[in-house]
Scaffold this motif. Structure first.
Motif, PDB file in Angstrom:
ATOM      1  N   MET A 171       0.851  -1.215   0.000  1.00  0.00           N
ATOM      2  CA  MET A 171       0.000   0.000   0.000  1.00  0.00           C
ATOM      3  C   MET A 171       0.880   1.257   0.000  1.00  0.00           C
ATOM      4  SD  MET A 171      -3.296  -0.973   2.359  1.00  0.00           S
ATOM      5  CE  MET A 171      -4.286   0.429   1.817  1.00  0.00           C
ATOM      6  N   LEU A 172       1.947   1.222   0.796  1.00  0.00           N
ATOM      7  CA  LEU A 172       2.853   2.378   0.818  1.00  0.00           C
ATOM      8  C   LEU A 172       3.470   2.600  -0.564  1.00  0.00           C
ATOM      9  CD1 LEU A 172       4.682   1.998   4.256  1.00  0.00           C
ATOM     10  CD2 LEU A 172       3.162   3.866   3.533  1.00  0.00           C
ATOM     11  N   ALA A 173       3.880   1.521  -1.196  1.00  0.00           N
ATOM     12  CA  ALA A 173       4.501   1.645  -2.522  1.00  0.00           C
ATOM     13  C   ALA A 173       3.511   2.236  -3.534  1.00  0.00           C
ATOM     14  CB  ALA A 173       4.992   0.270  -3.001  1.00  0.00           C
ATOM     15  N   GLN A 174       2.256   1.812  -3.444  1.00  0.00           N
ATOM     16  CA  GLN A 174       1.263   2.298  -4.405  1.00  0.00           C
ATOM     17  C   GLN A 174       0.835   3.730  -4.121  1.00  0.00           C
ATOM     18  OE1 GLN A 174       0.331   0.609  -7.191  1.00  0.00           O
ATOM     19  NE2 GLN A 174       1.946  -0.770  -6.490  1.00  0.00           N
ATOM     20  N   ALA A 175       0.966   4.142  -2.865  1.00  0.00           N
ATOM     21  CA  ALA A 175       0.486   5.477  -2.482  1.00  0.00           C
ATOM     22  C   ALA A 175       1.589   6.522  -2.532  1.00  0.00           C
ATOM     23  CB  ALA A 175      -0.134   5.426  -1.087  1.00  0.00           C
ATOM     24  N   GLU A 176       2.769   6.148  -3.033  1.00  0.00           N
ATOM     25  CA  GLU A 176       3.882   7.095  -3.122  1.00  0.00           C
ATOM     26  C   GLU A 176       3.537   8.249  -4.058  1.00  0.00           C
ATOM     27  OE1 GLU A 176       7.354   4.967  -4.267  1.00  0.00           O
ATOM     28  OE2 GLU A 176       7.843   4.378  -2.211  1.00  0.00           O
TER      29      GLU A 176
END
Ligand code: ZN
Length: 414
Positions: free
Chosen positions: A409-414
Motif C-alpha cells: 500500500m505504501l509503494a502504491q500510495a507514493e
C-alpha cells in the motif's frame, strides 16, 4: 526505515471481533445484515473512526474508511474484505483482510506517516452469500456486475429483503454507489486451501482466479433386464457414462493443463437405480476450471470431443445419446501484473517465504479486478480448512501478510 505492523494488536482485534457471534466450537456466526453483523460493523467502524478514517456508507451498505493523503486529487489505494460469515464460519475468513487493513492504518498513525495518495479500507456487504444471493453482493454492485436494485430486493428464506435489513441494522447508507473509487485494490485473505501450509510458505502471491465452467450431462442408453439381456446387446448408460467421467479427471490431470486444471464430477444419478435393471440413463455434473481462458477452452473442447466419441460408439462399441447443458461460467480473472509484482517484491524485501498461487474461491477482489488493478495476499490457514468453526491461523503468518499489505500500500500510495 521499514515500518512494520503490530502483530499483537492485529491478533487482539481479530479476537475481539470474533467475540460477536462466537459459536461453541470456537467459530463465528455473523450472517450478512443480521443483528450480529450490525454489532460487528459497529465495533469495526468505531475502530476505523478512532484511527481517523472518514467513513462513507453506500446504498448497499458497503463501508469505506478513507485516510487522507497529501494529494486529495488522487484516488485512494484501497484494501478491504468482508466481516459477514458462514453459519458455522471461522474467525479469519474475510475478517483478516479487514483487520489487516485497519492495522495498516493504525501503524501509519503510530509513525506519523502521511502518504501521497489517500488510503481506503472497505468492508463489503454480504460476501458469503449464505443468507442472500447473489454472493459477493456489495463488491458486485460497486463494480457494476449487477444492479443495486437486484441486490436491495433480494430476500432471505424468511422473505426479509436486503433493503429492510440494511435499514434495521443502521447501514442503509445514502452515498451513491461508486462514491469512493479506488486507484487500485489489495486484499489480504487466508488461503482457504492446503498449498501454503504443505509447502511451509508464509505468503501466497495471488496471480488471479480460476475460470469455471459447469455442465449438466445426460447419457441415455436402454433399460433392460440384467439377466436375459446378453452383454453384446446392451446399451448400458452407466458403463458409457463412467468413461466420460474418467475423461473429466484425465483432462485435468493432463500435463497440458496441470497443475492449474481442475476437473470434478460431483453429482451422479443413475436411472432407474435398480439392481437388476441395466441403467437406461445417467445424469451427472461436470465442473472444469483453469486460470487460463484459452486452456479452459481446450479443456472444454477435449470434453466435448470425448462426449461425441462416446455417443458414436467409438469408446465402448455401443451408441448412446449424450446431452451436455451449459449451466454457468465465470471467466478466469488474471490480477494486475504490476501490482502482483509489487506484492511479490514486498514479500521478498521482508524476507517472507512466498510463492505464486491462484485462488479457486471467489473473493471481492475478483470483482474489483474487473475495474481497477487488483492483487491479493494469501496466508496459510491450519490444515487448509475454512468455512468451518475450526478455521485457524498462525498469528506470525497473519502479521507477515499484513506487513506485505502495508508495504504494497505504501509503494502504491507514493
Ligand atoms: Zn472470504
Amino acid at each position: 526505515m521499514t515500518v512494520s505492523v503490530n502483530g499483537q494488536r492485529l491478533w487482539q482485534s481479530l479476537m475481539d471481533l470474533a467475540r460477536i457471534g462466537a459459536t461453541p466450537k470456537g467459530g463465528n456466526c455473523r450472517l450478512a445484515l443480521s443483528v450480529l453483523d450490525g454489532q460487528g460493523r459497529d465495533l469495526v467502524v468505531g475502530w476505523m473512526r478512532e484511527a481517523g478514517l472518514a467513513i462513507t456508507v453506500d446504498q448497499i451498505g458497503n463501508i469505506f474508511g478513507v485516510r487522507p493523503g497529501r494529494d486529495p486529487q488522487r484516488r485512494p489505494v484501497m484494501t478491504g474484505s468482508h466481516i459477514d460469515t458462514q453459519p458455522t464460519g471461522g474467525r479469519f475468513d474475510g475478517c483478516y483482510g479487514v483487520m489487516a487493513g485497519l492495522e495498516v492504518m493504525r501503524t501509519l498513525n503510530d509513525h506519523g506517516i502521511t502518504t501521497e495518495a489517500p488510503l481506503a479500507l472497505a468492508i463489503w456487504t454480504n460476501e458469503e452469500g449464505t443468507r442472500f444471493v447473489p454472493v459477493m453482493m456489495g463488491s458486485g454492485v460497486h463494480c457494476g456486475v449487477f444492479p443495486l436494485e437486484t441486490a436491495l430486493t433480494a430476500t432471505d428464506l424468511d422473505g426479509l429483503a436486503v433493503r429492510d435489513e440494511l435499514a434495521a441494522i443502521g447501514y442503509a447508507g445514502s452515498a451513491p454507489i461508486g462514491t469512493v473509487q479506488a486507484a487500485c485494490y489489495l486484499e489480504a485473505h487466508i488461503e482457504q486451501g492446503p498449498i501454503l501450509e504443505a509447502e511451509q510458505t508464509v505468503v501466497g502471491v495471488v496471480t488471479g482466479s480460476l475460470g469455471l465452467r459447469w455442465y449438466d450431462v445426460t447419457v441415455t442408453g436402454m433399460e433392460a433386464h440384467a439377466g436375459p439381456t446378453p452383454m453384446a446387446l446392451r446399451r448400458d448408460a452407466l458403463y458409457a457414462a463412467t468413461h466420460l467421467m474418467q475423461t473429466v479427471i484425465e483432462i485435468a490431470n493432463d500435463p497440458a493443463f496441470a497443475p492449474l486444471g481442475r476437473g470434478t464430477v460431483g453429482v451422479v444419478r443413475v436411472h432407474p437405480a435398480s439392481r437388476n435393471v441395466i441403467p437406461g440413463r445417467v445424469d451427472f455434473t461436470v465442473d472444469l476450471r483453469h486460470e487460463d481462458a484459452a486452456l479452459l477452452d481446450q479443456m472444454e473442447q477435449r470434453f466435448r470431443v470425448a462426449a461425441a466419441a462416446l455417443a458414436a460408439g467409438e469408446t465402448t462399441g455401443t451408441r448412446v445419446d449424450v446431452q451436455i447443458v451449459d449451466v454457468q461460467q465465470f471467466s478466469p480473472t488474471p490480477f494486475d501484473r504490476a501490482l502482483v509484482e509489487c506484492v511479490r517484491s514486498e514479500a521478498r524485501a521482508r524476507g517472507s517465504s512466498h510463492r505464486d498461487i491462484v485462488t479457486g474461491a471467489g473473493h471481492d477482489a475478483v470483482y474489483m479486478a474487473r475495474r481497477v488493478p487488483t492483487a491479493m495476499i494469501f496466508v496459510p490457514c491450519k490444515d487448509g480448512i475454512s468455512h468451518n468453526e475450526v478455521e485457524d491461523a498462525d498469528p506470525r503468518h497473519l502479521e507477515a501478510g499484513a506487513n506485505v499489505l502495508l508495504g504494497a500500500m505504501l509503494a502504491q500510495a507514493e
